[in-house]
Design a protein around this motif. Structure first.
Motif, PDB file in Angstrom:
ATOM      1  N   SER A 220       4.689  -0.758   1.276  1.00 37.70           N
ATOM      2  CA  SER A 220       4.196  -2.134   1.131  1.00 37.70           C
ATOM      3  C   SER A 220       4.232  -2.617  -0.306  1.00 37.70           C
ATOM      4  O   SER A 220       3.785  -3.731  -0.596  1.00 37.70           O
ATOM      5  CB  SER A 220       2.772  -2.237   1.674  1.00 37.70           C
ATOM      6  OG  SER A 220       1.898  -1.432   0.905  1.00 37.70           O
ATOM      7  N   THR A 224      -1.989  -6.042  -1.170  1.00 35.13           N
ATOM      8  CA  THR A 224      -3.406  -5.896  -0.852  1.00 35.13           C
ATOM      9  C   THR A 224      -3.608  -5.632   0.629  1.00 35.13           C
ATOM     10  O   THR A 224      -4.441  -4.832   1.027  1.00 35.13           O
ATOM     11  CB  THR A 224      -4.173  -7.161  -1.264  1.00 35.13           C
ATOM     12  OG1 THR A 224      -3.821  -7.524  -2.605  1.00 35.13           O
ATOM     13  CG2 THR A 224      -5.672  -6.947  -1.176  1.00 35.13           C
ATOM     14  N   SER A 225      -2.819  -6.311   1.462  1.00 36.86           N
ATOM     15  CA  SER A 225      -2.922  -6.123   2.903  1.00 36.86           C
ATOM     16  C   SER A 225      -1.574  -6.409   3.551  1.00 36.86           C
ATOM     17  O   SER A 225      -0.717  -7.090   2.971  1.00 36.86           O
ATOM     18  CB  SER A 225      -3.998  -7.033   3.508  1.00 36.86           C
ATOM     19  OG  SER A 225      -3.667  -8.402   3.304  1.00 36.86           O
ATOM     20  N   THR A 226      -1.400  -5.863   4.765  1.00 37.68           N
ATOM     21  CA  THR A 226      -0.167  -6.036   5.531  1.00 37.68           C
ATOM     22  C   THR A 226      -0.517  -6.391   6.965  1.00 37.68           C
ATOM     23  O   THR A 226      -1.448  -5.812   7.536  1.00 37.68           O
ATOM     24  CB  THR A 226       0.677  -4.752   5.516  1.00 37.68           C
ATOM     25  OG1 THR A 226       1.055  -4.450   4.174  1.00 37.68           O
ATOM     26  CG2 THR A 226       1.939  -4.915   6.348  1.00 37.68           C
ATOM     27  N   SER A 227       0.218  -7.320   7.545  1.00 39.83           N
ATOM     28  CA  SER A 227       0.043  -7.643   8.959  1.00 39.83           C
ATOM     29  C   SER A 227       1.412  -7.815   9.600  1.00 39.83           C
ATOM     30  O   SER A 227       2.375  -8.231   8.951  1.00 39.83           O
ATOM     31  CB  SER A 227      -0.794  -8.907   9.141  1.00 39.83           C
ATOM     32  OG  SER A 227      -0.118 -10.042   8.603  1.00 39.83           O
ATOM     33  N   ASN A 246       3.051  -9.509   3.816  1.00 40.69           N
ATOM     34  CA  ASN A 246       2.329  -8.794   2.763  1.00 40.69           C
ATOM     35  C   ASN A 246       1.588  -9.810   1.907  1.00 40.69           C
ATOM     36  O   ASN A 246       2.181 -10.775   1.413  1.00 40.69           O
ATOM     37  CB  ASN A 246       3.288  -7.992   1.883  1.00 40.69           C
ATOM     38  CG  ASN A 246       3.926  -6.840   2.618  1.00 40.69           C
ATOM     39  OD1 ASN A 246       5.126  -6.821   2.813  1.00 40.69           O
ATOM     40  ND2 ASN A 246       3.128  -5.880   3.050  1.00 40.69           N
TER      41      ASN A 246
END
Length: 371
Positions: A220, A224-227, A246
């Motif tokens: 990634s 900070t975050s992945t969906s 991302n």
């Protein structure tokens, strides 16, 4: 009398009270059925390796009633020669059913022969009536191919600074073959990189239709975050795929310098300097970050002895140190080790203390002229 006679007819008359022997002969004609297997489609070479099973059941309904006159199951591997079933009663209706398709995406059954009209039925079952001439039945399995597309979306306040990648995704697919779920070996490998050169897109090609596929992101790039928009897709003739998003969140760091001590007015001159160092776990590896616009900040009278660092990734583990103290007697820092929080400014205090030492001078005079 004692003679005998033969009557060729559907019926015969006998006289009661006489001794008569009747021999009844049923005359049946027979035909045959040739059963063949065909494999076609763009995915046949890659995916048509499983055997198939075809049931043939023939029913005859005549003056003696309805009954099964033939039933058997045939297993075909790709490339097998046709099978001929002989001595089938004419007029019997044979049902041909492919009960195990070997994972084919579609099936048709074609019937042809001199005594019947040629026809092709979509599906795994067809009926054919046996005649005096050979009846040919061909079961055709089509193995189609589809693809899975992956698109990358990079968002968040830090995407432009930290979202260049490279990113990596991994595809996993299963399909059901003859009632058994099988894990697929992904053509070209299960991993794909998503880079700026490829417009952050990737495609998995050569997948069998109806395969069920899921996706995970294996790299990634410090997001900070992945969906991922959907959990699973089914491979079809139309494009299907995933959108992987991302998010790169950032915060900021501020530093404020203060002075103390009785020497402040005399000794605070010129500029001071503070430096920011941060690390961030990126795909499991703790990585030193390159601070935007450099790690060092000058603290001068012109900027009120204040400075800041912008675009620091959320989750980064950071330390602020003073790298030029201006000769201060001592330096103290507050809140200088911290973890950056998204959309927040973390303030670090640096205090320089300047002290003036008190001393006295005593003069001793010696020699002939001392008085």
């Amino acid at each position: 009398g004692g003679g005998s006679s033969t009557i060729v007819s559907d019926e015969a008359v006998v006289t009661l009270g006489t001794s008569t022997t009747a021999e009844i002969e049923n005359d049946y004609t027979v035909g045959s059925l040739e059963l063949a297997k065909s494999v076609v489609g763009a995915g046949a070479d890659e995916w048509a390796d499983a055997p198939v099973e075809i049931d043939v059941t023939c029913e005859l309904d005549d003056s003696t009633g309805a009954r099964t006159v033939y039933s058997n199951t045939f297993t075909f591997a790709r490339g097998d020669e046709p099978v001929t079933i002989e001595n089938l009663a004419t007029g019997a209706v044979c049902t041909v059913t492919e009960t195990a398709t070997g994972g084919a995406s579609s099936t048709t059954v074609t019937t042809s022969g001199a005594s019947i009209d040629d026809s092709t039925v979509d599906g795994v079952t067809a009926d054919v009536t046996i005649g005096a001439e050979l009846v040919e039945v061909t079961v055709t399995n089509t193995f189609g191919l589809g693809e899975v597309e992956v698109e990358k979306v990079r968002d968040g306040a830090g995407a432009a600074t930290w979202g260049a990648g490279t990113f990596e995704v991994e595809l996993s697919c299963v399909r059901t073959v003859n009632g058994v779920e099988q894990q697929l070996d992904i053509p070209g490998g299960a991993l794909r990189e998503l880079t700026s050169e490829g417009a952050y897109r990737a495609t998995f090609e050569g997948l069998p239709l109806d395969a069920e596929c899921s996706l995970v992101e294996t790299s990634s790039a410090g997001a900070t975050s992945t969906s991922i928009d959907v959990d699973e897709v089914t491979v079809s003739a139309e494009p299907v795929g995933f959108v992987v998003t991302n998010t790169f969140d950032v915060g900021a760091v501020a530093v404020e310098k203060t002075f103390s001590g009785d020497g402040t007015g005399m000794f605070v001159r010129g500029s001071f300097e503070a430096s920011l160092a941060c690390t961030l776990p990126i795909d499991g590896i703790v990585t030193d970050l390159e601070i935007p616009d450099g790690a060092a900040r000058e603290l001068t009278e012109l900027n009120g002895y204040r400075a800041s660092w912008e675009q620091i990734p959320a989750g980064a583990d950071c330390t602020v140190t003073e790298t030029r103290t201006g000769g201060a007697t001592r330096t103290a820092a507050t809140e200088n080790e911290f973890v950056v929080v998204a959309d927040e400014i973390h303030t670090v205090g640096l205090e320089n203390t300047f002290l003036v030492a008190a001393f006295s001078v005593t003069k001793d005079v010696t020699g002939p002229f001392a008085s």
